[in-house]
Design an enzyme around this catalytic site. Structure first.
Site, PDB file in Angstrom:
ATOM      1  N   HIS A 277      36.104  35.939  33.821  1.00 22.39           N
ATOM      2  CA  HIS A 277      37.477  35.105  33.932  1.00 22.39           C
ATOM      3  C   HIS A 277      38.215  35.811  33.035  1.00 22.39           C
ATOM      4  O   HIS A 277      38.006  36.304  31.990  1.00 22.39           O
ATOM      5  CB  HIS A 277      37.236  33.889  33.948  1.00 22.39           C
ATOM      6  CG  HIS A 277      36.584  33.141  35.101  1.00 22.39           C
ATOM      7  ND1 HIS A 277      36.940  33.166  36.313  1.00 22.39           N
ATOM      8  CD2 HIS A 277      35.347  32.447  35.213  1.00 22.39           C
ATOM      9  CE1 HIS A 277      36.108  32.685  37.161  1.00 22.39           C
ATOM     10  NE2 HIS A 277      35.142  32.176  36.527  1.00 22.39           N
ATOM     11  N   CYS A 320      41.113  38.296  36.128  1.00 17.43           N
ATOM     12  CA  CYS A 320      42.581  37.714  36.339  1.00 17.43           C
ATOM     13  C   CYS A 320      43.443  38.004  35.297  1.00 17.43           C
ATOM     14  O   CYS A 320      43.136  37.958  33.986  1.00 17.43           O
ATOM     15  CB  CYS A 320      42.670  36.380  36.888  1.00 17.43           C
ATOM     16  SG  CYS A 320      41.867  36.116  38.510  1.00 17.43           S
TER      17      CYS A 320
END
Length: 452
Positions: A277, A320
């Site tokens: 992430h 991301c």
């Protein structure tokens, strides 16, 4: 507000007259039923992140659930998330019809997957109204995002959605096309040296299971990415090191240790792949703490890692860089041109006896799965869009194409791909990869050449 209709009374029958239930009935006359409020509350995060309001507000306005002033108040908020929060704050105050009307509006605006979440929550409450009628097949699979997995409470994840219901159910079987002797002979002089039998050391760091306070989602499909990259880099001649589920501190320490390995002196290049992430400029450790990418690059620069001076260093970041989903735009006919102004250099005196100096950071190329501020996409079975495209291009074109051009090919594949998830905000969503480079020569990987 108008009294509930006969149909509404049939669908949501009155409670018994037991004393313990009278409070609920009194609330139901003038406000939203507590069970409905609870269903909205339990799904608040996913609704705030996924609601598409433009058409939904018109349906609620038509049903007299909100007023014109309320619509203007909602639309005055900055950003879709804040607008969704404002609507969710208003709904429980809009009477006993508001929940049913909201669910109907979700169906009418092709957001039935959100209505289903609410109905599933209602079914688990102690006081369960008769389910709302629906005109879609509850048996159809709905894509889920990393921030709202099935059977779990919604999560506050910065790395997003990443499901795409496209074809295929597993990682590709990789085979790297070998470079021909003729191509090697005609291109090796203009390129970085790539002659060592072991091309270099590669590190694949994959964070999948998160335990920190950020409550980040399990990265389903992340193991596919890791396996794909390990196979690819081995086929390209790299000695691959793998790290699983590291905290931010562990990532920094182990990346430092990897960068300081004496074996780099005997190799021609280095690869680092980071799968986690992330937010803009940083990736998460499994403890929910961030490691800045600039710190990663520093560990491999010319000052900190002298064994890799003048050698190409490749970085690939599958994470991301924000939480905005790229909705894409319709293509219009037309041409556009952009020209870069020329630049002139000023001459400076040089002294031949001075030791050659290097910039602190050079000979690096970094590929990112997505653009600044946007989310990266991942398929739970095939892995991320970016890693899948990267493996496909490198396995087919490393034989006769340098790395920068291969990353342009990766960009082209990502540009053409779009999500398939009807009824969700991710249907036809887009992603755009990019890369940045301080390479000073062409970087060919020359798989299979020169012969050992």
């Amino acid at each position: 507000m108008a009294a509930p209709s006969a149909a509404s009374r049939t669908r949501f029958p009155a409670r018994g007259l037991m004393a313990a239930d009278r409070g609920r009935r009194m609330l139901g006359v003038c406000g939203m039923h507590p069970d409905h409020q609870e269903a909205l509350k339990r799904n608040r995060v996913v609704l705030a992140k996924q609601l598409l309001l433009s058409e939904l507000l018109e349906h609620l306005l038509e049903k007299d659930i909100i007023t014109l002033e309320m619509r203007e108040l909602i639309q005055a908020r900055v950003g879709s998330f804040n607008q969704n929060v404002e609507l969710l704050n208003l709904l429980p105050k809009r009477g006993p019809r508001a929940f049913e009307a909201f669910c109907a509006a979700l169906r009418e605006t092709k957001q039935a997957h959100l209505e289903e979440l609410l109905l599933i929550t209602l079914s688990g409450l102690q006081h369960v109204p008769t389910p709302l009628s629906c005109d879609y097949d509850l048996g159809l699979p709905f894509p889920v995002c990393e921030s709202c997995p099935p059977l779990k409470q919604p999560r506050l994840s910065a790395d997003t959605v990443e499901h795409s219901l496209d074809s295929g159910d597993g990682p590709p079987c990789l085979q790297v096309k070998p470079c021909t002797p003729e191509f090697y002979q005609t291109h090796c002089q203009m390129a970085y040296r790539m002659q060592a039998r072991t091309r270099g050391l590669a590190l694949v760091l994959s964070n999948v299971r998160f335990t920190g306070e950020k409550d980040l989602e399990f990265r389903s499909g992340g193991d596919v990415d890791r396996s794909t990259l390990v196979t690819l880099f081995k086929l390209l001649g790299y000695n691959v090191h793998v790290l699983h589920d590291q905290t931010a501190q562990e990532m920094q320490e182990k990346l430092h240790n990897f960068a300081q390995l004496p074996a780099h002196r005997l190799t021609d290049s280095c690869v680092v792949a980071l799968l986690s992430h992330g937010v803009e400029g940083a990736i998460y450790g499994v403890d929910g703490k961030l490691l800045q990418l600039q710190e990663v690059f520093r560990l491999f620069d010319n000052a900190t890692c002298p064994n890799l001076q003048n050698k190409p260093k490749m970085f690939f970041v599958q994470a991301c860089r924000g939480d905005e989903t790229d909705r894409g735009v319709d293509q219009q006919d037309g041409k556009s041109q952009a020209q870069s102004p020329g630049c002139e250099e000023s001459d400076a005196g040089t002294e031949g006896l001075l030791k050659t100096r290097l910039p602190t950071r050079s000979d690096m190329i970094c590929g990112y799965a997505c653009l600044r501020g946007t989310a990266a996409m991942r398929n739970t079975k095939r892995g991320s869009w970016y890693i899948e495209a990267l493996a496909r291009v490198f396995s087919e074109r490393a034989c006769n194409m340098h790395v920068a051009d291969m990353l342009v090919e990766v960009n082209a594949l990502i540009k053409e791909r779009e999500g398939y998830a009807p009824g969700t905000e991710f249907h036809r969503c887009k992603e755009m990869s990019e890369y940045c480079s301080t390479l000073c020569r062409r970087l060919y990987l020359f798989p299979g050449q020169p012969p050992t």
